[in-house]
Design a protein around this motif. Structure first.
Motif, PDB file in Angstrom:
ATOM      1  N   LEU A 153      36.231   7.967  71.706  1.00 22.36           N
ATOM      2  CA  LEU A 153      36.335   8.995  70.672  1.00 22.36           C
ATOM      3  C   LEU A 153      35.379  10.137  70.990  1.00 22.36           C
ATOM      4  O   LEU A 153      34.172   9.919  71.188  1.00 22.36           O
ATOM      5  CB  LEU A 153      36.010   8.412  69.299  1.00 22.36           C
ATOM      6  N   GLN A 154      35.921  11.353  71.054  1.00 23.70           N
ATOM      7  CA  GLN A 154      35.110  12.560  71.183  1.00 23.70           C
ATOM      8  C   GLN A 154      34.733  13.013  69.774  1.00 23.70           C
ATOM      9  O   GLN A 154      35.592  13.390  68.982  1.00 23.70           O
ATOM     10  CB  GLN A 154      35.896  13.650  71.912  1.00 23.70           C
ATOM     11  N   VAL A 155      33.455  12.957  69.453  1.00 23.33           N
ATOM     12  CA  VAL A 155      33.025  13.136  68.064  1.00 23.33           C
ATOM     13  C   VAL A 155      31.831  14.084  68.017  1.00 23.33           C
ATOM     14  O   VAL A 155      31.262  14.464  69.043  1.00 23.33           O
ATOM     15  CB  VAL A 155      32.642  11.781  67.426  1.00 23.33           C
ATOM     16  N   ASP A 156      31.479  14.414  66.787  1.00 26.29           N
ATOM     17  CA  ASP A 156      30.183  15.006  66.469  1.00 26.29           C
ATOM     18  C   ASP A 156      29.634  14.233  65.285  1.00 26.29           C
ATOM     19  O   ASP A 156      30.390  13.771  64.418  1.00 26.29           O
ATOM     20  CB  ASP A 156      30.299  16.489  66.144  1.00 26.29           C
ATOM     21  N   LEU A 157      28.334  14.079  65.225  1.00 25.00           N
ATOM     22  CA  LEU A 157      27.669  13.336  64.162  1.00 25.00           C
ATOM     23  C   LEU A 157      26.885  14.306  63.297  1.00 25.00           C
ATOM     24  O   LEU A 157      26.182  15.181  63.797  1.00 25.00           O
ATOM     25  CB  LEU A 157      26.737  12.269  64.748  1.00 25.00           C
ATOM     26  N   HIS A 158      27.024  14.101  61.983  1.00 27.52           N
ATOM     27  CA  HIS A 158      26.384  14.977  61.010  1.00 27.52           C
ATOM     28  C   HIS A 158      25.577  14.146  60.018  1.00 27.52           C
ATOM     29  O   HIS A 158      25.776  12.944  59.880  1.00 27.52           O
ATOM     30  CB  HIS A 158      27.423  15.805  60.235  1.00 27.52           C
ATOM     31  N   THR A 159      24.707  14.827  59.307  1.00 24.11           N
ATOM     32  CA  THR A 159      23.964  14.186  58.220  1.00 24.11           C
ATOM     33  C   THR A 159      24.862  14.053  57.002  1.00 24.11           C
ATOM     34  O   THR A 159      25.475  15.042  56.592  1.00 24.11           O
ATOM     35  CB  THR A 159      22.726  15.019  57.840  1.00 24.11           C
ATOM     36  N   PRO A 160      24.978  12.869  56.381  1.00 25.79           N
ATOM     37  CA  PRO A 160      25.725  12.769  55.124  1.00 25.79           C
ATOM     38  C   PRO A 160      25.121  13.689  54.080  1.00 25.79           C
ATOM     39  O   PRO A 160      23.910  13.765  53.921  1.00 25.79           O
ATOM     40  CB  PRO A 160      25.580  11.286  54.735  1.00 25.79           C
ATOM     41  N   SER A 161      25.986  14.373  53.358  1.00 23.33           N
ATOM     42  CA  SER A 161      25.513  15.413  52.443  1.00 23.33           C
ATOM     43  C   SER A 161      24.771  14.856  51.254  1.00 23.33           C
ATOM     44  O   SER A 161      24.093  15.595  50.563  1.00 23.33           O
ATOM     45  CB  SER A 161      26.703  16.253  51.955  1.00 23.33           C
ATOM     46  N   VAL A 162      24.881  13.572  50.985  1.00 22.35           N
ATOM     47  CA  VAL A 162      24.229  13.017  49.799  1.00 22.35           C
ATOM     48  C   VAL A 162      22.796  12.598  50.073  1.00 22.35           C
ATOM     49  O   VAL A 162      22.112  12.150  49.181  1.00 22.35           O
ATOM     50  CB  VAL A 162      25.024  11.795  49.279  1.00 22.35           C
ATOM     51  N   ASP A 163      22.340  12.715  51.317  1.00 26.76           N
ATOM     52  CA  ASP A 163      21.008  12.224  51.650  1.00 26.76           C
ATOM     53  C   ASP A 163      19.937  13.238  51.273  1.00 26.76           C
ATOM     54  O   ASP A 163      20.205  14.376  50.925  1.00 26.76           O
ATOM     55  CB  ASP A 163      20.921  11.901  53.136  1.00 26.76           C
ATOM     56  N   SER A 164      18.680  12.806  51.379  1.00 28.98           N
ATOM     57  CA  SER A 164      17.538  13.627  50.991  1.00 28.98           C
ATOM     58  C   SER A 164      17.306  14.735  52.007  1.00 28.98           C
ATOM     59  O   SER A 164      17.624  14.603  53.191  1.00 28.98           O
ATOM     60  CB  SER A 164      16.295  12.757  50.870  1.00 28.98           C
ATOM     61  N   ILE A 165      16.726  15.819  51.545  1.00 29.10           N
ATOM     62  CA  ILE A 165      16.415  16.926  52.450  1.00 29.10           C
ATOM     63  C   ILE A 165      15.304  16.557  53.417  1.00 29.10           C
ATOM     64  O   ILE A 165      15.135  17.195  54.445  1.00 29.10           O
ATOM     65  CB  ILE A 165      15.999  18.168  51.650  1.00 29.10           C
ATOM     66  N   LEU A 166      14.528  15.529  53.093  1.00 28.22           N
ATOM     67  CA  LEU A 166      13.441  15.122  53.972  1.00 28.22           C
ATOM     68  C   LEU A 166      13.923  14.252  55.121  1.00 28.22           C
ATOM     69  O   LEU A 166      13.121  13.807  55.931  1.00 28.22           O
ATOM     70  CB  LEU A 166      12.386  14.364  53.156  1.00 28.22           C
ATOM     71  N   ASP A 167      15.212  13.983  55.160  1.00 25.85           N
ATOM     72  CA  ASP A 167      15.754  13.147  56.224  1.00 25.85           C
ATOM     73  C   ASP A 167      15.687  13.902  57.550  1.00 25.85           C
ATOM     74  O   ASP A 167      15.968  15.103  57.617  1.00 25.85           O
ATOM     75  CB  ASP A 167      17.198  12.775  55.888  1.00 25.85           C
ATOM     76  N   ASP A 168      15.353  13.162  58.611  1.00 31.84           N
ATOM     77  CA  ASP A 168      15.235  13.783  59.923  1.00 31.84           C
ATOM     78  C   ASP A 168      16.573  13.968  60.616  1.00 31.84           C
ATOM     79  O   ASP A 168      16.635  14.597  61.673  1.00 31.84           O
ATOM     80  CB  ASP A 168      14.333  12.935  60.826  1.00 31.84           C
ATOM     81  N   ARG A 169      17.620  13.418  60.088  1.00 34.10           N
ATOM     82  CA  ARG A 169      18.907  13.516  60.766  1.00 34.10           C
ATOM     83  C   ARG A 169      19.389  14.958  60.785  1.00 34.10           C
ATOM     84  O   ARG A 169      19.308  15.655  59.776  1.00 34.10           O
ATOM     85  CB  ARG A 169      19.938  12.610  60.072  1.00 34.10           C
ATOM     86  N   PRO A 170      19.908  15.403  61.901  1.00 40.95           N
ATOM     87  CA  PRO A 170      20.315  16.815  62.020  1.00 40.95           C
ATOM     88  C   PRO A 170      21.642  17.068  61.339  1.00 40.95           C
ATOM     89  O   PRO A 170      22.441  16.152  61.103  1.00 40.95           O
ATOM     90  CB  PRO A 170      20.414  17.015  63.534  1.00 40.95           C
ATOM     91  N   ILE A 171      21.877  18.332  61.054  1.00 36.72           N
ATOM     92  CA  ILE A 171      23.159  18.728  60.489  1.00 36.72           C
ATOM     93  C   ILE A 171      24.262  18.535  61.514  1.00 36.72           C
ATOM     94  O   ILE A 171      25.364  18.108  61.179  1.00 36.72           O
ATOM     95  CB  ILE A 171      23.086  20.181  59.998  1.00 36.72           C
TER      96      ILE A 171
END
Length: 1710
Positions: A644-662
């Motif tokens: 699968l050719q994908v892109d990974l995003h931060t779930p929109s319901v998570d905290s703004i302090l999360d380190d996961r990128p947009i």
């Protein structure tokens, strides 16, 4: 107004005005009993009593012959009304007396204050002197010193003309300067010289002249310096002692200050009581006056009535006689006239002889007439009536420090105690999935391909293929990355399959660790085999595939050992390792039913940063760090080669302090660890997430013509620069920057931004001073660099991305302070439009970090055009910078804004142009100005030339001549002005709720709502508050509030409505942010803005909030369920208790999402929403455990607790609605019409009917519509709308019972109705086809057409047959009616007509939709009973006794020994002498260990019962069902029909025909027939707890007449009212059978003298008796008998014979 002048019922202050703005009158009115209440309260009481008012104080009844309107005819309290008028007049005169000549009082007062504080300014003589000239002998206030720039008014001109005197500096006055000079340096009284010596002989201080030529010549003289040195040793202890005395005086001052207000409050209370007492006396006198006047009128009427009757008879006889005379005269004048009544006329004339026609006087004395006789004794007694006793106690007395008692000195401490507070931490409760069996059979084993491998007995398995839905382009789903090899090869698991994977892993673990044997260890494996393998890290077992087999040979002590190592791939996770054979198990077929839980993925369209390179460890490690083992939103772009050719995003319901990128791809590219393969920088596919819409709060838009003071923080160019306004916001920014430095300088990566985005808000560490500033990303130039603009200062800087952090919510509340400006009416002098270098140098030197006054001429989209004024004190060069820029030749004028020299000066026409400079002035003030600016603000400016638009603090900044205007982001001035007194809530509910609405519409089973909320305060479906589930900022704010106000003192502040404050809640003693919503007399109603609840508090519980706390947005949102009303009610604010309890239970401990249903139209009601409730659906044999989301509004509609209501029609331009024309009809004539009445529904021919109940009224009448009438009803409803939709109102004299057509506001339709009750401008109508009633306006009621009246009403009026309510007054309790309403209204039911009344009302038996009988159900739950006797109760009681005596499977509860008292609460009553009670939590302070242990066990059992309720709540979905109805004596869990909750039970009897069982709820004692589908097998953990309900007999209580008699219904009803819902005290009297006595306690002390029998009233009323044979055993029997005899003597006038036994009883009692 004093406290006494208030209504005792509503506590509102009386008023003499007739109406408030809301139409409420507070005029004091007097009842017949002389008690005074306001008119508003009496109107409410009159509305309740109809024709009378019962006084709330003394219960005296005042008749109202005219009904509710008669309240306004009650007499006013004349004395109190006059007192109110005089009080208002006194207040007005007091205010007028304060008005003095303008300026006189304030000046004198200000001067007095200044003189009291110290020396007065020698210039203005008003203010206190604060500074002095270091070179002149003059003191001044700071304002005068700056204005004069000299040291005295006499030398003002000298200082203004002399450059030398201008350099004089001000020095701050010290305390020594404020002391008079002669007190510190005294002069000699004889010679006027300074004191320099001390005469030891005369012990006095002298001057030098006294030494030479005075009387002290040749005395022993010592210099003052030596004398002072001699006294230094004695001065130190005296100084310490004096310091202690000063401290004691300060403390005494504080104590006296606290004592004085208390004395005032005590005297105020006494004065208020005196006023209140005399108000009542005046009211009593007024009532007596009114009574006497009524007596006068009554006596007068009695005396005049005979005369009036006599006059009436006389006039009647006179009229008859006149008629006879006229007839006789006609006969006499005309003999030929035919007269038939001549004989009657003749007789009438003869009767005149007997008529009394002459009056005579009776000659009675005048004294016998009406007169008033008063008494003088009362007047004399009033002169000495009442007295004031006592005196103000002497609270304190003074002592010297040496004479003070030791105990007063020992308690004093001068050091403040330090209280350390532990920080509060919140934990997360992790609830494990319910265990449904260890060995899980996932699917049928026939689905697996099983082959024998060459007869070796080894099985081969084939995995199922992975479904293809997740491989579709554009598909989005939450996944967990399990293993990363590189950004182009990593493995993920779908979060939706986590439940299945968890259950399979649990089954594998059970098999491998417990059930598998050594035979299951494979002897040999080959490549491709499926095995179960134990992972080395966590020692857990997983599915695996053999990749390779390796054999190794080891030689040890001449032994050759061969070992096999196997490389396995954990195909559900993607990682591999080499293991030994002993860590393998053979694969079981049942574990191969699921396909692999793994998906192989690659980040789309990226490659290593270097061409032809390979992925390094840094890329994989960075990717792993950014994901941090958290779920990611996977966006599938396409599939290539099963990858699968994908892109990974931060779930929109998570905290703004999360380190996961947009975007993970963008982050790797930005960090230069990867690059895009295609030329496009970004590839946007459907489903990809976008950046969150977080932003700073919008500033207030600037207005044209506004003037403000500011500091230029970014000079830029004259056509683009930034200023920062001076004020509270700048001070708050300084504190905010200090907090930011602490938060972001801790060295952690908590707030790291891996992938900055353009227009992202952030905090940045400046390259210059390494301070943290708020900023916005404006460009990404590459090279891991970011261009940012500092929003509070305006300058731009390029920084490495490591210096950027995520900004917390607490740091975005302050709007950006930088204001983008441009000079108005100027343009560059250079023809090419660029600013010259000299001009920019002059501009930068002039403006950088300097204060200016700005006037806005125009407001643009992205900037404001201003005129910049540099305010120069004592200088004629008070000029406009716009003008000087043109005057110096650096710019050209384009308008009037650059042609004015200053705010009030015009340039001279003949003045020559010259280059103006501030350099001379700035050399004097530059350092002071810089210090002032740096004292409260700093700016992130660079010192070098790196970055974009570099800025420098030096005098020669590096700015090129061709610097263009920097690009600025548009500022849209649409933000409303923030009112500090308003409850601002900055939560974007609308957008997120709308997104939730669309998501739930497309996938109702998926919780796709973006905003999760929790209910913080709940009252009803029409009023509740919600908070966002993620409330980290709220927790931080609460901790700050506790630290700030825990030890604070109440402020001296006059609070007002809408003031924001910090309030201490009584319930938990915590501090909250709040707003005052209403001011009462001694309390304030406070609304807690972050939670929604309201409390009454005093000023001692309030504190002043600082500016920082006031700027934070409120966390609670007021809401209501949209577009529904309570069933049976038209008022959207009134909800039944059942509906409120249903919603409370439905949202309890559930995950909730908000769904917006409309805009905020009425702030008092809040936001219209729907709540989406997420629930866990238990797994079944074919389906796994899953979550389901359902609408709370839909659930309430399905339960019959709510009905939909149409939204109001849009109003037309003229204010009228589209459906109803409301017109004024007061001036129209009445319509003459025939009074029509609807006929009742005909009695059905068949006794069995299918109906739909529509309403249950308060009398228990059930209104039902027959299904056969449904078509006729719908047709008639449509006809009514057509006829009356556009009708106009008419003026009609309505009558009770009259037929009409009424408009129902809830659904905007017209219905048939009848008039029930009339009032002034309202009509109470009953909708005859439905049964419900409504108070309606006369404008919305129409006369019916005859064709609508000819049809009888289409609903049946029914009552339950053979059932009466269990209540003291025979009426149905509202809670029971709500329960019945929820069970039957809008549900199809069956009725059987048992009896037809004379008024066509029906007595029925009603079967519920589940087939049960409503009457029996009400009897079983104790809400109703049969009307005759207690036969049913006796039968059930005997069955309970038989089962309990034969087999009671539950453990016995912990009971106290015989004779000991303990608290209980009665939970059920079988018969009047058999009750069930339950312990209440006990707090034992007894030293007896047995008592302490028993109390601890009782408390533990009660806590276990509460905890067990959660387990029983899952009985319906998780518990085992009975195959058949259980036998009597068997334990079970049963669902109680009244609240649909599950409780522990014991089967008492069963009915095979109805498949139901009579269940005793052992923890409470009540019984109910429960159907088989509502029974479950009781779990083992629930069986271990003892039954908490205790069945006992009331000791010695018998029916009247003895134990052989039976109990009556009245005994049951009264005893139930006496014992129900009350905490009592029990004492066990015997154990076989268990007998107790129950008492009320009159105090907290549980002892015999404070106890009384709880059922004493039952005995006194003759509905029960105590066994006489137990007289000597019962401790309170004597008191009971005596009380009964006294009650009997009061009820009947009888003589009780005093026999020996009674005398003995009375002696014992005494």
């Amino acid at each position: 107004m004093q406290k006494g002048a208030s209504c005792p019922r509503c506590q509102h202050t009386f008023a003499v005005k007739f109406r408030e703005h809301r139409g409420i009158s507070r005029q004091p009115l007097v009842l017949k009993c002389s008690h005074t209440f306001c008119e508003s309260c009496l109107l409410k009481l009159g509305r309740e009593g109809k024709k009378s008012i019962t006084c709330p104080t003394c219960k005296h009844v005042t008749d109202l012959p005219q009904g509710e309107t008669g309240v306004r005819h009650l007499p006013s309290h004349y004395y109190l009304s006059g007192y109110l008028v005089c009080s208002q007049k006194a207040l007005l005169e007091q205010e007028l007396s304060r008005m003095t000549a303008a300026g006189m009082a304030s000046v004198n007062r200000k001067t007095d204050v200044a003189e009291a504080k110290g020396r007065v300014c020698s210039e203005c003589r008003l203010n206190r002197a604060t500074c002095k000239c270091v070179k002149c002998d003059c003191v001044m206030c700071g304002l005068c010193f700056d204005k004069v720039r000299g040291c005295g008014s006499q030398c003002r001109q000298v200082h203004s003309l002399s450059n030398t005197l201008k350099q004089h500096q001000a020095a701050r006055l010290t305390d020594d300067d404020n002391c008079p000079f002669e007190d510190i340096s005294p002069l000699c009284k004889l010679h006027g010289k300074p004191i320099e010596y001390f005469c030891d002989d005369d012990d006095t201080a002298i001057c030098s002249r006294c030494v030479i030529m005075g009387a002290h010549k040749e005395h022993s003289i010592t210099s003052m310096e030596e004398k002072n040195k001699m006294l230094l040793g004695d001065m130190e202890p005296a100084l310490q002692f004096a310091s202690q005395v000063v401290k004691k005086l300060n403390k005494a001052d504080k104590i006296l200050s606290q004592s004085v207000p208390s004395v005032k409050s005590e005297t105020s209370a006494v004065i208020d009581s005196i006023r209140a007492h005399f108000h009542s006396l005046h009211a009593a006198l007024q009532v007596r006056e009114a009574e006497l006047i009524e007596d006068v009128f009554r006596v007068y009427q009695d005396g005049v009535a005979p005369l009036i009757e006599m006059k009436s008879e006389m006039q009647n006889e006179k009229r008859k006689l006149d008629s006879s005379i006229k007839a006789a005269q006609r006969i006499m004048n005309n003999n030929n006239e035919m007269i038939l009544n001549a004989k009657d006329i003749f007789d009438s004339l003869n009767r005149a002889k007997d008529l009394m026609c002459v009056l005579s006087s009776t000659n009675q004395e005048l004294e016998s007439g009406i007169r008033f006789e008063g008494g003088d004794s009362m007047l004399e007694s009033f002169k000495s009536y009442g007295s004031v006793q006592g005196e103000v106690p002497k609270r304190v007395m003074f002592h010297t420090l040496n004479d003070a008692p030791d105990e007063m000195l020992n308690g004093d401490t001068d050091t403040a105690s330090v209280v350390s507070c532990s920080s509060m931490t919140s934990g997360t409760d992790v609830t494990s999935t319910a265990d449904t069996g260890e060995d899980v059979i996932i699917e049928d084993e026939q689905d697996v391909v099983v082959e024998d491998d060459d007869g070796k007995g080894k099985s081969k398995y084939v995995l199922k293929p992975v479904p293809g839905r997740e491989k579709l382009s554009g598909h989005c789903e939450n996944v967990v990355v399990t293993h990363i090899r590189s950004p182009c090869k990593f493995y993920v698991q779908r979060c939706a399959l986590s439940g299945k994977l968890s259950k399979m892993s649990k089954a594998i673990k059970t098999w491998c660790t417990g059930l598998a044997t050594e035979k299951d260890i494979p002897a040999d494996v080959s490549k491709g085999d499926f095995v179960l393998c134990q992972y080395s890290d966590d020692k857990e077992w997983y599915r695996a595939r053999v990749l390779s087999v390796m054999t190794t040979t080891e030689t040890s002590q001449q032994k050759v050992t061969t070992k096999k190592h196997v490389e396995v791939l954990y195909f559900d996770f993607g990682n591999s390792e080499v293991v030994t054979m002993d860590r393998l198990k053979n694969m079981e077929a049942r574990f191969m039913k699921h396909p692999e839980f793994l998906l192989e993925c690659a980040l789309h369209d990226i490659e290593p940063a270097e061409k032809g390179g390979v992925w390094g460890h840094e890329a994989a490690n960075t990717m792993r760090t950014m994901i941090a083992d958290k779920p990611m939103l996977m966006n599938v772009i396409r599939e290539v080669g099963n990858v699968l050719q994908v892109d990974l995003h931060t779930p929109s319901v998570d905290s703004i302090l999360d380190d996961r990128p947009i975007s993970l791809r963008d982050s790797l590219v930005f960090l230069e660890l990867a690059r895009f393969v295609t030329s496009a920088e970004r590839i946007s596919k459907s489903g990809s997430t976008c950046q969150r819409g977080r932003d700073f709060m919008k500033p207030e838009p600037r207005q044209r013509g506004e003037t403000f003071e500011a500091i230029v923080t970014y000079s830029g160019v004259p056509s683009s620069f930034c200023v920062q306004p001076v004020g509270d916001e700048a001070e708050y920014l300084s504190a905010l920057m200090t907090e930011m430095a602490t938060t972001y300088s801790n060295g952690t990566d908590l707030y790291t931004v891996f992938c900055p985005q353009v227009d992202m808000i952030c905090v940045v560490q400046s390259m210059t001073d390494h301070m943290w500033y708020r900023a916005r990303v404006i460009d990404l130039p590459g090279g891991k660099q970011v261009d940012v603009q500092y929003v509070d200062f305006g300058n731009i800087e390029r920084v490495p991305y490591q210096r950027i952090k995520k900004v917390l919510d607490a740091h975005i509340k302050l709007p950006p302070l930088a204001v983008q400006c441009e000079l108005s009416d100027v343009e560059p002098a250079d023809p090419d439009g660029s600013w010259l270098a000299d001009g920019l140098q002059w501009w930068t030197d002039l403006t950088t970090f300097q204060s200016f006054q700005l006037k806005i001429l125009e407001v643009q989209v992205d900037a404001v055009e201003v005129v910049l004024y540099r305010i120069l004190d004592d200088s004629p060069d008070n000029l406009s910078v716009n003008y000087q820029l043109v005057a110096n030749g650096y710019a050209k004028s384009t308008g009037v804004g650059s042609t004015v020299l200053g705010p009030s000066k015009k340039p001279a026409s003949d003045s020559p142009k010259k280059v103006f400079t501030y350099r001379a002035y700035r050399e004097d003030k530059q350092q002071a100005s810089s210090d002032i600016a740096a004292s409260y603000m700093t700016s992130p400016v660079k010192e070098d030339n790196q970055g974009i638009n570099p800025q420098s603090r030096s005098s020669t900044p590096a700015i090129t001549p061709n610097t263009s205007k920097p690009t600025t982001h548009a500022i849209t001035p649409t933000k409303k002005k923030l009112n500090k007194n308003e409850n601002q809530n900055n939560v974007n509910v609308n957008g997120a709720a709308a997104q939730a609405s669309s998501a739930t519409a497309s996938a109702p089973e998926s919780p796709a709502v973006q905003i999760e909320v929790v209910i913080s305060a709940y009252e009803s479906p029409a009023n509740f508050h919600v908070q966002l589930a993620e409330a980290d900022s709220l927790n931080e704010m609460m901790e700050l509030l506790q630290k700030q106000f825990r030890t604070s003192e109440p402020p001296q502040k006059n609070w007002k409505v809408n003031d924001f404050c910090a309030a201490r809640r009584k319930k938990d003693n915590m501090w909250y942010r709040a707003r005052i919503s209403e001011m009462l007399e001694d309390k304030m109603k406070v609304y807690f803005v972050d939670f929604g609840f309201v409390e009454l508090l005093t000023s001692a519980d309030l504190r002043v909030l600082d500016f920082k706390m006031r700027t934070l947005s409120c966390c609670a949102i007021r809401c209501h369920l949209a577009d529904i009303v309570s069933a049976g009610s038209a008022d959207p604010l009134q909800w039944s208790a059942t509906a409120c309890e249903f919603m409370a239970e439905a949202v309890k401990d559930k995950t909730l999402y908000i769904k917006k249903e409309g805009d905020l139209e009425d702030e008092s009601r809040g936001l219209p929403i729907d709540l989406l409730v997420e629930e866990c659906v238990a797994e079944t044999a074919l389906e796994p455990c899953r979550t389901s989301v359902h609408s709370l509004i839909s659930s309430m509609k399905e339960k019959g607790l709510a009905i939909p209501c149409r939204k109001k029609k849009q109003e037309l331009g003229d204010g009228s609605t589209s459906t109803v024309k409301l017109e004024k009809i007061a001036d129209e004539p009445y319509v003459e019409c025939e009074v029509l009445h609807y006929s009742r529904h005909t009695v059905p021919e068949t006794p069995l009917l299918t109906v739909i109940p529509t309403y249950v009224d308060f009398n228990g009448i059930i209104y039902c519509q027959c299904l056969d009438d449904e078509t006729e009803l719908m047709t008639m409803t449509d006809d009514l709308q057509t006829t009356y939709m556009e009708s106009s109102p008419q003026r009609v004299r309505w009558q009770n019972g009259q037929a009409c057509i009424s408009y129902f506001k809830t659904d905007d339709l017209w219905y048939r109705a009848r008039v029930v009750e009339l009032s002034d401008d309202k009509i109470n109508v009953q909708y005859c086809d439905y049964g419900n009633s409504e108070l309606q306006s006369v404008d919305l009621v129409r006369l019916p057409e005859t064709r609508f009246v000819e049809k009888p009403q289409l609903c049946l009026e029914c009552v339950l047959h053979g059932v009466i309510p269990v209540s003291s007054d025979g009426s149905w309790p509202v809670m029971v009616l709500d329960h019945v309403h929820s069970m039957i209204v809008n549900h199809q039911c069956q009725i059987e007509i048992m009896k037809v009344g004379e008024d066509s009302s029906l007595e029925i038996r009603l079967k519920l939709p589940d087939g049960s009988d409503l009457g029996k159900t009400l009897i079983h739950i104790g809400a109703a009973t049969k009307p005759d006797d207690l036969t049913t109760e006796y039968e059930i009681s005997h069955k309970i006794s038989d089962v309990i005596q034969r087999r009671y499977p539950y453990k016995q509860p912990c009971l106290a020994p015989v004779g000991e008292y303990f608290p209980v609460v009665v939970t059920h009553m079988e018969l009047p002498n058999i009750v069930w009670f339950q312990h209440v939590p006990q707090e034992s302070c007894d030293i007896d260990d047995a008592v302490v242990k028993r109390a601890l066990r009782v408390n533990n059992d009660l806590a276990a019962l509460v905890k067990m309720s959660a387990e029983l709540a899952q009985a319906e979905s998780m518990g085992k069902s009975f195959v058949k109805v259980p036998a009597p004596g068997q334990m079970c869990s049963a669902q109680f029909s009244f609240d649909d909750c599950w409780y522990r039970g014991l089967v008492i009897d069963r009915d095979e025909e109805t498949q139901s069982a009579l269940v005793l709820f052992v923890d409470y004692g009540n019984v109910e027939y429960v159907f088989l589908d509502r029974l479950r097998v009781l779990t083992a953990s629930a069986r271990g707890l003892a039954g908490q309900g205790v069945r006992s007999y009331l000791y010695g209580v018998q029916p009247p007449g003895g134990a052989s008699q039976i109990w009556c219904k009245d005994s049951m009803t009264m005893n139930l009212e006496l014992l129900r819902d009350k905490q009592l005290v029990a004492c066990i009297k015997s154990l076989e059978p268990l007998c107790v006595e129950l008492y009320h306690k009159s105090s907290d002390d549980i002892s015999t003298e404070h106890l009384e029998l709880a059922y004493q009233q039952l005995i006194d009323s003759g509905l029960a008796q105590i066994d006489p044979g137990l007289a000597e055993e019962s401790e309170l029997f004597d008191l009971a008998v005596t009380a009964s005899l006294k009650q009997a003597e009061l009820n009947a006038d009888v003589v009780v014979e005093e026999d020996t036994e009674l005398k003995e009883d009375e002696r014992v009692t005494e």
